[in-house]
Structures are given as C-alpha cells and as structure tokens.
Write a protein that holds these residues in place. Structure first.
Motif, mmCIF file in Angstrom:
data_model
loop_
_atom_site.group_PDB
_atom_site.id
_atom_site.type_symbol
_atom_site.label_atom_id
_atom_site.label_comp_id
_atom_site.label_asym_id
_atom_site.label_seq_id
_atom_site.Cartn_x
_atom_site.Cartn_y
_atom_site.Cartn_z
ATOM 1 N N GLU A 151 -1.755 -3.617 10.028
ATOM 2 C CA GLU A 151 -3.052 -3.506 10.701
ATOM 3 C C GLU A 151 -2.808 -3.189 12.176
ATOM 4 O OE1 GLU A 151 -5.436 -6.936 10.110
ATOM 5 O OE2 GLU A 151 -5.329 -6.866 7.915
ATOM 6 N N ARG A 194 0.830 -1.206 0.000
ATOM 7 C CA ARG A 194 0.000 0.000 0.000
ATOM 8 C C ARG A 194 0.864 1.256 0.000
ATOM 9 N NH1 ARG A 194 -5.408 1.693 3.377
ATOM 10 N NH2 ARG A 194 -5.209 3.952 3.070
ATOM 11 N N SER A 201 -9.219 0.308 -4.854
ATOM 12 C CA SER A 201 -9.210 0.924 -3.531
ATOM 13 C C SER A 201 -7.892 0.644 -2.820
ATOM 14 C CB SER A 201 -10.371 0.392 -2.691
ATOM 15 O OG SER A 201 -10.260 0.843 -1.348
ATOM 16 N N GLU A 248 -7.538 0.240 0.182
ATOM 17 C CA GLU A 248 -7.782 -0.745 1.230
ATOM 18 C C GLU A 248 -7.510 -2.163 0.742
ATOM 19 O OE1 GLU A 248 -8.403 0.130 4.285
ATOM 20 O OE2 GLU A 248 -8.405 2.237 3.692
#
Length: 332
Positions: free
Chosen positions: A160, A103, A152, A154
């Motif tokens: 996390e 990401r 996305s 996500e």
C-alpha cells in the motif's frame, strides 16, 4: 484420500495432501533438500517451471529427453515448495527466482492462463487472437453456460502506498515467481554450499555401502557411483524378479511396486523420478569412461544413490512382512 496421487502422507510438517497430479513431488521440506535435489543435475542445468499448485512448483529440467510435452513421463522433473526455493534464493544459492506478494502471484497466474489459452486457440484455429478476456471463461451446468466469477485483485494482499508513492504497508513476499526470460539455475555459491552441507549433515566420514566406502576414500567418485548403480540394479532385480537393465529395469520395478498396492502413489512417482535421473547421469555420464566430477555434485549424486538404496531396502522389508502376514493369514 490415500488413493490420490498427491497424498504425501507424513512429512516433517505433518500429513500433507496436494491437489496436484504430477510425475514427482517434493520428498521433504527444507531448502537443503531442494538444493541437494537440483544438485544431482550437471552444473548449468536450467529448471523451467511448468505448474504451480498448493504453494509448490513443478519444474522440468531443460535439455534432457526433449519431448514436446512438458509432462511427458520420460522428461526429468523436480518439485519444490515455494518457501524452500525462496529461502535458497535469499541465501544466493539459486538465480532466476522472484519473491512476489499474493496479488503479484495472482496477476502472474492469470497472465499465464491467458497466454496458454491464446496458445491453444492458435493451435486450433491457425491464427493467434490479439487478446482473450478471462471473464469469458465459464462452464456448462445442466445445459446452461455460467461465467466464472473472478475474485477482485483488490482482495489480494499487496503493498500500500500513499499519494506520493511512499510505502505505507509492505506485503510479505512469500509467493514464488520467475523471470519470463530465464529459468532457475544453481549459483556457484549454491554449489559450494552443497559441498558444505554434506560435511555438516553426514560428517567427514559418512557411512557408505561396504563395497563403495574404500572407493570413495580413494576419491574415485565416478567408480563409486558406478558401483552404487550396480548394487541398486542387483537389489531391484532381486525384488521384482526382472532381468532388464537401466531404465527398462526401473519401469519393471515401478510396475511391480504399483501392483503391490502397498505404497503411496506419490512415493512411487518420486522414487521413479529419482531413479531415472540418477541412472541417467550415472549410466550416461560415467558408465563408459573415467570422468572427473566436481565434489559438490559428487556428494549430491552419492546422497541420491544412498537414499535410493535405503528405500529399496525398506521396500524389500515391507514386501517381506506383507508376504509373511498373508501366509500366516492363510495358515490361520
């Protein structure tokens, strides 16, 4: 596929094909290969990333042939796999490198794309917009504008955390990133490691060309590099029947090999880049005077010149076999 410039053919990781149309490609896998490649440049050279495709980054060496275009054919480039640069960073051999999650890399890539679009709009309109929404990007299909649908963020692997900020899952950091304020450089430890690599891989007495070996034994490294340069130029003239010198000879030789249609485009481009950098340093730094060269860089440059000569001999043999086969075909 073999006609695509990014087709690398067989490597130690199998057959590799990239989507990149670059002036050079990694010649192999391994952080050792990467370290030797950047080690042929003078200490303190900054390598700035200019493109990133298929987990591989293309760098331009700063302060050499400072053309406006990063991809200008006269610039000097280095290409390296993410994993090799990150491995070198883990070992403390380079600086200016950051390991990112999937990401994090995607966020950086989108930010870079947004900035490049703003730069282009500023050049075209004379005023830089305050922002640009990537959701406005699209393409025209059969006369109809269609927006590009971004995946996305996500959906990309990332760390996390719980509500208190504790890490529940730490995503692997296998994507390459860089500080916006600095490029990549080899560290002092990297230079020391480069010298030990030479001894580990080739031994205390590597096999040099017979004309060069006695000069190296006398530790007259600048003379050894000049001699290698002369040997390589003679071999190139023999192969392509050119009377040129230096960079003009390289241009003639590369054109000759391209016209033969016997070699991969990626191979020729990478060889051209190695020749240009090797000749630029040997001819410009050592051709007209006595110079003291640090041992690590000496080994990197000698290795580069030895590799170029080996490739010239292989090219000569390939051309000879092809000519013989063609002649036999005509006679048959």
């Amino acid at each position: 596929m073999e006609d695509h410039p990014g087709y690398l053919g067989f490597t130690t990781r199998g057959v590799v094909a990239m989507h990149a149309n670059w002036p050079t490609y990694p010649r192999e896998h391994g952080w050792q290969v990467f370290l030797a490649t950047i080690g042929s440049f003078p200490e303190g050279t900054v390598f700035r990333p200019i493109d990133d495709i298929d987990r591989c980054t293309l760098f331009v060496a700063e302060n050499y042939e400072n053309r406006r275009e990063d991809f200008h054919p006269r610039r000097l480039h280095v290409a390296a796999w993410h994993e090799d640069v990150l491995a070198a960073d883990d070992l403390g051999l380079v600086t200016g490198v950051q390991a990112l999650t999937e990401r994090g890399h995607e966020e950086r890539s989108r930010s870079t794309l947004r900035e490049s679009i703003l730069d282009q709009l500023e050049r075209e309109e004379g005023v830089r917009p305050s922002s640009f929404n990537l959701d406005d990007l699209g393409f025209v299909h059969q006369g109809e504008f269609r927006r590009y649908h971004w995946r996305s963020l996500e959906d990309y692997d990332d760390d996390e955390q719980d509500a208190d900020g504790n890490i529940l899952y730490e995503a692997p950091r296998t994507w390459l990133g860089f500080s916006a304020s600095e490029g990549m450089q080899m560290t002092p430890h990297g230079w020391r490691r480069l010298e030990s690599l030479w001894i580990e891989e080739l031994g205390e007495a590597p096999s040099f060309h017979p004309r060069v070996d006695p000069i190296v034994r006398l530790e007259m490294y600048d003379s050894a590099l000049r001699e290698y340069g002369a040997i390589i130029e003679s071999k190139m003239r023999q192969i392509c029947a050119s009377s040129k010198h230096g960079q003009q000879l390289i241009a003639d030789f590369i054109a000759f090999t391209e016209n033969s249609n016997l070699f991969l485009a990626s191979y020729i481009r990478t060889l051209r880049n190695e020749m240009r950098s090797g000749f630029a340093f040997v001819r410009n730094e050592f051709a007209h005077g006595v110079a003291a060269i640090p041992r690590p860089r000496t080994f990197a440059l000698l290795g580069q010149m030895m590799r170029i000569l080996d490739q010239l001999q292989a090219i000569s043999e390939t051309l000879r076999k092809h000519s013989r086969s063609a002649l036999e075909g005509d006679l048959g």
